[in-house]
Design an enzyme around this catalytic site. Structure first.
Site, PDB file in Angstrom:
ATOM      1  N   ALA A 249      16.186 -15.754  12.621  1.00 33.70           N
ATOM      2  CA  ALA A 249      16.171 -14.625  13.276  1.00 33.70           C
ATOM      3  C   ALA A 249      14.947 -13.980  13.962  1.00 33.70           C
ATOM      4  O   ALA A 249      14.921 -12.800  14.314  1.00 33.70           O
ATOM      5  CB  ALA A 249      16.973 -13.441  12.661  1.00 33.70           C
ATOM      6  N   ALA A 250      13.919 -14.746  13.617  1.00 39.99           N
ATOM      7  CA  ALA A 250      12.806 -14.154  14.126  1.00 39.99           C
ATOM      8  C   ALA A 250      12.508 -13.783  15.405  1.00 39.99           C
ATOM      9  O   ALA A 250      11.850 -12.654  15.768  1.00 39.99           O
ATOM     10  CB  ALA A 250      11.522 -15.469  13.991  1.00 39.99           C
ATOM     11  N   GLY A 251      12.850 -14.506  16.436  1.00 39.30           N
ATOM     12  CA  GLY A 251      13.010 -14.231  18.097  1.00 39.30           C
ATOM     13  C   GLY A 251      13.618 -12.976  18.016  1.00 39.30           C
ATOM     14  O   GLY A 251      13.371 -12.079  18.979  1.00 39.30           O
ATOM     15  N   ASP A 252      14.855 -12.678  17.518  1.00 34.20           N
ATOM     16  CA  ASP A 252      15.704 -11.520  17.663  1.00 34.20           C
ATOM     17  C   ASP A 252      15.087 -10.200  16.900  1.00 34.20           C
ATOM     18  O   ASP A 252      15.068  -9.132  17.589  1.00 34.20           O
ATOM     19  CB  ASP A 252      17.221 -11.551  16.952  1.00 34.20           C
ATOM     20  CG  ASP A 252      17.880 -12.903  17.579  1.00 34.20           C
ATOM     21  OD1 ASP A 252      17.665 -13.048  18.893  1.00 34.20           O
ATOM     22  OD2 ASP A 252      18.506 -13.638  16.803  1.00 34.20           O
TER      23      ASP A 252
END
Length: 310
Positions: A249-252
Site C-alpha cells: 500500500a506504499a503508493g496509495d
C-alpha cells in the site's frame, strides 16, 4: 475546500506471506494467510482519512458478505461511505496478494463490482465537488468512468490526481485532464515506452508525460526516492530510511498524504515529501489499510524519520 474525494476501487485482499515469490509453474509452501480491506481507491481514501481529512469514497461493492465487511472497515477508518453503491447483482472485488520476506509482492485482481462502475456513478460526485480540495483516481475501474470523473472535476476546477495503476494505455484526452500523475517505475515505463532504470531515464519519461498534457508528473522510485517534474522545474526527494516489511500500500499512502498536504496548502515540494514519508512509514507494517499511519504517528515520523544517504 477541505474534503478529499476518491473515486475508484474497493477490494478485499487475500494475502499470503512466503519466504520468496513463486516462479511460473512453481508451488510454494506459504508462511501465513490473512484477509484485509483493500483496493487502491479505498486504500487512498483511508490514507487521507487517517491523516485527518474529511474523505468521501465513491465506488461499488457487491451484495455479499465481503461487501458489508468492506463498508464497515472504511467507516471504522473514518471514510464517508454514503456514496458507495451496493451492487446486489455481483460479487465484491478481490485481490490475491503474495508477499515475500523482502516486502516485495505480486497481486492478481478480480474486479467484481469495481468493473461495473460507470458514468452514472459519477453523478454521486457532483454535489461534493464545490467543497473538494482534490479528486483521487486510479485504474482499477473502467477507463470510461475514470475519464468521466476527471472531466467533472476539471469542469469544477478541482485538481485531479491519478495513480496509473494497474498501468495500461490511456486515452490521449485523459492526459490533459490530469493535474498530477504518480506512476512507479514499472508504470512509468509502460505508459511512456521508455525503460526507466535510473534517475536520468525517469526524467526523460516524466518529460514525455508532460508533453502529453499532464501538468505535474511524479515518479515513485521506491527505495531511490521520488522525482517530480512540475512545469519547467524538476526536483528530487530522497527516500526515508526504513526496514521494509510489506510494500503493498506504499503508493496509495503516497497519494493520500500528497492530497492531504495539498488540501492544507503546503508548498508543493513539502507535499511530495509528505507523500514519500507516508509511503515509507506504510511499508514498515504488513497489510494495506491496517498499515496506513494515523496523523499522530505520521507527524512523529516526519520529525524523526531518517533520509537515506545518497
Amino acid at each position: 475546500m477541505n474534503n478529499i474525494l476518491v473515486f475508484g476501487s474497493i477490494n478485499l485482499d487475500l494475502v499470503t506471506r512466503t519466504h520468496r515469490l513463486p516462479k511460473p509453474g512453481e508451488t510454494l509452501r506459504g508462511i501465513s494467510f490473512f484477509t484485509a480491506s483493500g483496493g487502491k481507491g479505498a486504500n487512498q481514501a483511508v490514507a487521507a482519512a487517517k491523516l485527518g481529512m474529511t474523505t468521501f469514497m465513491i465506488g461499488r461493492v457487491g451484495g455479499d458478505s465481503f461487501g458489508q465487511e468492506l463498508l464497515e472497515s472504511l467507516q471504522q477508518s473514518g471514510v464517508k461511505c454514503d456514496r458507495i453503491f451496493i451492487d446486489k447483482n455481483t460479487a465484491s472485488g478481490i485481490a490475491t496478494i503474495a508477499v515475500e520476506d523482502t516486502g516485495e509482492n505480486t497481486i492478481v485482481i478480480v474486479p467484481g463490482a469495481n468493473d461495473r462502475v460507470n458514468e452514472s456513478d459519477c453523478d454521486r460526485l457532483t454535489d461534493l465537488l464545490p467543497d473538494a480540495a482534490a479528486l483521487l483516481l486510479q485504474l482499477e475501474i473502467p477507463l470510461s468512468s475514470v475519464l468521466a470523473a476527471a472531466k467533472k472535476a476539471q469542469n469544477a476546477g478541482i485538481p485531479v490526481i491519478l495513480d496509473p495503476a494497474p498501468a495500461r494505455e490511456l486515452p490521449p484526452e485523459l492526459y490533459s485532464l490530469i493535474d498530477i500523475i504518480t506512476p512507479n517505475e514499472t508504470e512509468l515505463s509502460i505508459l511512456t515506452g521508455i525503460a526507466v532504470r535510473d534517475i536520468e531515464t525517469a526524467r526523460e519519461a516524466l518529460t514525455e508525460l508532460q508533453k502529453r498534457g499532464v501538468k505535474t508528473a511524479i515518479a515513485k522510485l521506491g527505495a531511490k526516492g521520488v522525482l517530480c517534474a512540475r512545469g519547467e522545474e524538476q526536483f528530487f526527494v530522497p527516500a526515508f530510511e526504513v526496514e521494509a516489511v510489506d510494500t503493498v500500500a506504499a503508493g496509495d499512502a503516497f497519494n493520500g498524504a500528497l492530497a492531504v498536504a495539498i488540501a492544507q496548502g503546503l508548498p508543493f515540494p513539502e507535499a511530495v515529501r509528505w507523500g514519500a514519508a507516508a509511503g515509507a512509514l506504510t511499508v514498515t507494517k504488513p497489510g494495506a489499510q491496517s498499515a496506513l499511519p494515523s496523523r499522530l504517528t505520521f507527524e512523529e515520523f516526519l520529525r524523526e524519520g531518517k533520509i537515506k544517504a545518497g
